[in-house]
Write a protein that holds these residues in place. Sequence first.
Motif, PDB file in Angstrom:
ATOM      1  N   UNK A   1      21.899  30.928  -5.112  1.00  0.00           N
ATOM      2  CA  UNK A   1      20.994  29.844  -5.293  1.00  0.00           C
ATOM      3  C   UNK A   1      21.251  29.471  -6.941  1.00  0.00           C
ATOM      4  N   UNK A   2      21.764  28.197  -7.004  1.00  0.00           N
ATOM      5  CA  UNK A   2      21.998  27.752  -8.524  1.00  0.00           C
ATOM      6  C   UNK A   2      21.032  26.948  -9.050  1.00  0.00           C
ATOM      7  N   UNK A   3      21.075  26.798 -10.356  1.00  0.00           N
ATOM      8  CA  UNK A   3      20.082  25.692 -10.696  1.00  0.00           C
ATOM      9  C   UNK A   3      20.072  24.418 -10.175  1.00  0.00           C
ATOM     10  N   UNK A   4      21.359  23.907  -9.767  1.00  0.00           N
ATOM     11  CA  UNK A   4      21.431  22.606  -9.239  1.00  0.00           C
ATOM     12  C   UNK A   4      20.623  22.703  -7.944  1.00  0.00           C
ATOM     13  N   UNK A   5      20.768  23.806  -7.083  1.00  0.00           N
ATOM     14  CA  UNK A   5      20.121  23.761  -5.930  1.00  0.00           C
ATOM     15  C   UNK A   5      18.649  23.946  -6.160  1.00  0.00           C
ATOM     16  N   UNK A   6      18.004  24.453  -7.189  1.00  0.00           N
ATOM     17  CA  UNK A   6      16.649  24.430  -7.538  1.00  0.00           C
ATOM     18  C   UNK A   6      16.061  23.128  -7.824  1.00  0.00           C
ATOM     19  N   UNK A   7      16.914  22.221  -8.564  1.00  0.00           N
ATOM     20  CA  UNK A   7      16.722  20.830  -8.945  1.00  0.00           C
ATOM     21  C   UNK A   7      16.588  20.260  -7.783  1.00  0.00           C
ATOM     22  N   UNK A   8      17.441  20.333  -6.888  1.00  0.00           N
ATOM     23  CA  UNK A   8      17.517  19.493  -5.558  1.00  0.00           C
ATOM     24  C   UNK A   8      16.395  19.890  -4.820  1.00  0.00           C
ATOM     25  N   UNK A   9      16.070  21.117  -4.748  1.00  0.00           N
ATOM     26  CA  UNK A   9      14.722  21.439  -4.046  1.00  0.00           C
ATOM     27  C   UNK A   9      13.350  21.053  -4.407  1.00  0.00           C
ATOM     28  N   UNK A  10      13.348  21.072  -5.897  1.00  0.00           N
ATOM     29  CA  UNK A  10      12.235  20.426  -6.620  1.00  0.00           C
ATOM     30  C   UNK A  10      12.042  18.755  -6.431  1.00  0.00           C
ATOM     31  N   UNK A  11      13.216  18.240  -6.395  1.00  0.00           N
ATOM     32  CA  UNK A  11      13.244  16.799  -6.145  1.00  0.00           C
ATOM     33  C   UNK A  11      13.107  16.456  -4.543  1.00  0.00           C
ATOM     34  N   UNK A  12      13.281  17.103  -3.566  1.00  0.00           N
ATOM     35  CA  UNK A  12      12.959  16.803  -2.280  1.00  0.00           C
ATOM     36  C   UNK A  12      11.506  17.139  -2.090  1.00  0.00           C
ATOM     37  N   UNK A  13      11.000  18.060  -2.707  1.00  0.00           N
ATOM     38  CA  UNK A  13       9.391  18.292  -2.596  1.00  0.00           C
ATOM     39  C   UNK A  13       8.772  17.111  -3.339  1.00  0.00           C
ATOM     40  N   UNK A  14       9.259  16.684  -4.365  1.00  0.00           N
ATOM     41  CA  UNK A  14       8.496  15.731  -5.208  1.00  0.00           C
ATOM     42  C   UNK A  14       8.493  14.408  -4.366  1.00  0.00           C
ATOM     43  N   UNK A  15       9.794  14.121  -3.745  1.00  0.00           N
ATOM     44  CA  UNK A  15       9.856  12.900  -2.636  1.00  0.00           C
ATOM     45  C   UNK A  15       8.970  12.907  -1.526  1.00  0.00           C
ATOM     46  N   UNK A  16       8.888  14.220  -0.777  1.00  0.00           N
ATOM     47  CA  UNK A  16       8.152  14.323   0.139  1.00  0.00           C
ATOM     48  C   UNK A  16       6.813  14.459  -0.076  1.00  0.00           C
ATOM     49  N   UNK A  17       6.344  14.805  -1.356  1.00  0.00           N
ATOM     50  CA  UNK A  17       4.860  14.812  -1.679  1.00  0.00           C
ATOM     51  C   UNK A  17       4.547  13.461  -1.935  1.00  0.00           C
ATOM     52  N   UNK A  18       5.375  12.679  -2.691  1.00  0.00           N
ATOM     53  CA  UNK A  18       5.177  11.154  -3.057  1.00  0.00           C
ATOM     54  C   UNK A  18       5.041  10.251  -1.763  1.00  0.00           C
TER      55      UNK A  18
END
Length: 71
Positions: free
Chosen positions: A43-60
Amino acid sequence: NLVPLLVPLFVSAFRRADELAMAMEARCYRGGYNRTKMRQAVITTADKVAYLLMILFLAGSIASRFIHILV
């Protein structure tokens, strides 16, 4: 009593094995030579950023549904 059950089972197993062997030959499969190796996923930093963006989008999107219902 088992012969009527085992004969079709073995026939279908041999037929499947033959089809698989022909498919492997058609794709020029050569076992052991130039085979790909299985690598451990990292798991790279780009993967972590993508996970965070998906979680934020879902929460929004969930929050926008609740806000829309309340208004």
